[in-house]
Design a protein around this motif. Structure first.
Motif, mmCIF file in Angstrom:
data_model
loop_
_atom_site.group_PDB
_atom_site.id
_atom_site.type_symbol
_atom_site.label_atom_id
_atom_site.label_comp_id
_atom_site.label_asym_id
_atom_site.label_seq_id
_atom_site.Cartn_x
_atom_site.Cartn_y
_atom_site.Cartn_z
ATOM 1 N N THR A 32 19.290 21.955 55.308
ATOM 2 C CA THR A 32 19.572 20.532 55.275
ATOM 3 C C THR A 32 18.556 19.828 54.898
ATOM 4 O O THR A 32 17.264 20.312 55.005
ATOM 5 C CB THR A 32 20.423 20.046 56.280
ATOM 6 O OG1 THR A 32 19.589 20.077 57.521
ATOM 7 C CG2 THR A 32 21.662 20.815 56.376
ATOM 8 N N ALA A 34 17.558 17.552 56.992
ATOM 9 C CA ALA A 34 17.012 17.446 58.235
ATOM 10 C C ALA A 34 16.338 18.591 58.720
ATOM 11 O O ALA A 34 15.420 18.477 59.433
ATOM 12 C CB ALA A 34 18.299 17.099 59.310
ATOM 13 N N ASP A 35 16.690 19.770 58.352
ATOM 14 C CA ASP A 35 16.029 21.039 58.552
ATOM 15 C C ASP A 35 14.704 20.958 57.750
ATOM 16 O O ASP A 35 13.708 21.507 58.405
ATOM 17 C CB ASP A 35 16.726 22.329 57.938
ATOM 18 C CG ASP A 35 18.286 22.620 58.526
ATOM 19 O OD1 ASP A 35 18.458 22.351 59.659
ATOM 20 O OD2 ASP A 35 18.986 22.951 57.945
ATOM 21 N N ALA A 37 12.902 18.178 56.898
ATOM 22 C CA ALA A 37 11.921 17.460 57.599
ATOM 23 C C ALA A 37 11.572 17.765 58.840
ATOM 24 O O ALA A 37 10.129 17.506 59.155
ATOM 25 C CB ALA A 37 12.768 16.187 57.917
ATOM 26 N N GLU A 38 12.397 18.806 59.765
ATOM 27 C CA GLU A 38 11.845 19.126 61.058
ATOM 28 C C GLU A 38 10.789 20.217 60.777
ATOM 29 O O GLU A 38 9.932 20.196 61.522
ATOM 30 C CB GLU A 38 13.078 19.839 61.708
ATOM 31 C CG GLU A 38 12.751 20.370 63.177
ATOM 32 C CD GLU A 38 14.028 20.907 63.850
ATOM 33 O OE1 GLU A 38 14.008 21.245 64.884
ATOM 34 O OE2 GLU A 38 14.836 20.871 63.367
ATOM 35 N N SER A 43 10.062 12.850 59.598
ATOM 36 C CA SER A 43 11.523 12.242 59.906
ATOM 37 C C SER A 43 11.938 12.446 58.536
ATOM 38 O O SER A 43 11.445 12.432 57.398
ATOM 39 C CB SER A 43 11.316 10.871 60.163
ATOM 40 O OG SER A 43 10.722 10.000 59.241
ATOM 41 N N PRO A 44 13.600 12.631 58.772
ATOM 42 C CA PRO A 44 14.341 12.353 57.399
ATOM 43 C C PRO A 44 13.944 11.201 56.491
ATOM 44 O O PRO A 44 13.810 11.208 55.350
ATOM 45 C CB PRO A 44 15.600 12.390 57.847
ATOM 46 C CG PRO A 44 15.558 13.061 58.940
ATOM 47 C CD PRO A 44 14.488 12.813 59.728
ATOM 48 N N ARG A 45 13.694 10.128 57.148
ATOM 49 C CA ARG A 45 13.291 8.940 56.338
ATOM 50 C C ARG A 45 11.965 9.164 55.687
ATOM 51 O O ARG A 45 11.747 8.565 54.617
ATOM 52 C CB ARG A 45 13.154 7.768 57.285
ATOM 53 C CG ARG A 45 12.696 6.304 56.851
ATOM 54 C CD ARG A 45 12.692 5.326 57.661
ATOM 55 N NE ARG A 45 12.173 3.889 56.999
ATOM 56 C CZ ARG A 45 12.190 2.790 57.755
ATOM 57 N NH1 ARG A 45 12.346 2.743 58.911
ATOM 58 N NH2 ARG A 45 11.891 1.948 57.037
#
Length: 203
Positions: A32, A34-35, A37-38, A43-45
């Motif tokens: 994802t 989110a994955d 970004a981490e 951040s996802p943003r």
């Protein structure tokens, strides 16, 4: 390039590297945003400030190389023939292409070949680059035939795309990739040398 731009490029590459690593380890569908970004420590943003979608992150490095093609076509020393310009541009790119994403080059090619949505995005990028080359060739050689310009752009961009795709899919090392690109360019040059507009220097 200023400090701000260098940092932005570093962040962009960190996101792309994290994405390709996760695609290799977990799979494309399973990863994802989110994955990613981490893994990139953003951040996802922040991810979305660099890439509109997960599909676009696959093309991060390709987009950099295509931008270099466009910049190289525009940056032409006086007295250089269009054919000499092509060779100079390609060789300026070789080291970057050969070294970039060497570890993840195969998965990058596999993702594009297996997914129609990525194939469509790749085709759009190729078409845009070919059109830019056509426009620039027409500016540099106003007398060039329109069909000649289209064929030249297609041969140059298409030939380089084909050989780089093959080298990455087969896991060629940087030296083997350079040799393959050199051979491909020699083949393209052999045909393009028959176009008079390419062999005459432009002031």
């Amino acid at each position: 390039m200023g400090l701000r731009e260098r940092k932005k490029r570093q962040t962009r590459r960190a996101i792309a590297d994290a994405a390709l690593r996760l695609f290799t380890e977990r799979g494309y569908e399973e990863t994802t945003i989110a994955d990613i970004a981490e893994a990139a420590d953003v951040s996802p943003r922040t991810f979305f400030s660099y890439f509109p979608s997960k599909e676009d992150v696959v093309f991060a490095e390709i987009d950099e190389r295509l931008a270099e093609v466009r910049e190289g076509v525009a940056r032409r020393p006086a007295g250089e023939t269009p054919l000499q310009s092509m060779r100079r541009i390609v060789f300026e790119m070789i080291d970057a292409i050969a070294a970039a994403h060497g570890e993840y080059g195969a998965i990058q090619v596999q993702l594009i070949l297996e997914r129609p949505s990525l194939q469509a995005r790749a085709l759009k990028r190729m078409n845009d680059t070919e059109q830019h080359v056509v426009e620039r060739l027409t500016e540099l050689s106003p007398d060039i035939d329109e069909v000649d310009a289209i064929v030249i752009a297609g041969a140059l961009v298409g030939g380089m795309k084909a050989v780089i795709t093959h080298c990455r899919a087969q896991g060629y090392d940087p030296e083997a990739t350079r040799n393959a690109v050199d051979r491909a360019l020699a083949i393209v040059e052999h045909g393009l040398g028959s176009v008079p507009a390419l062999t005459h220097p432009v002031p």
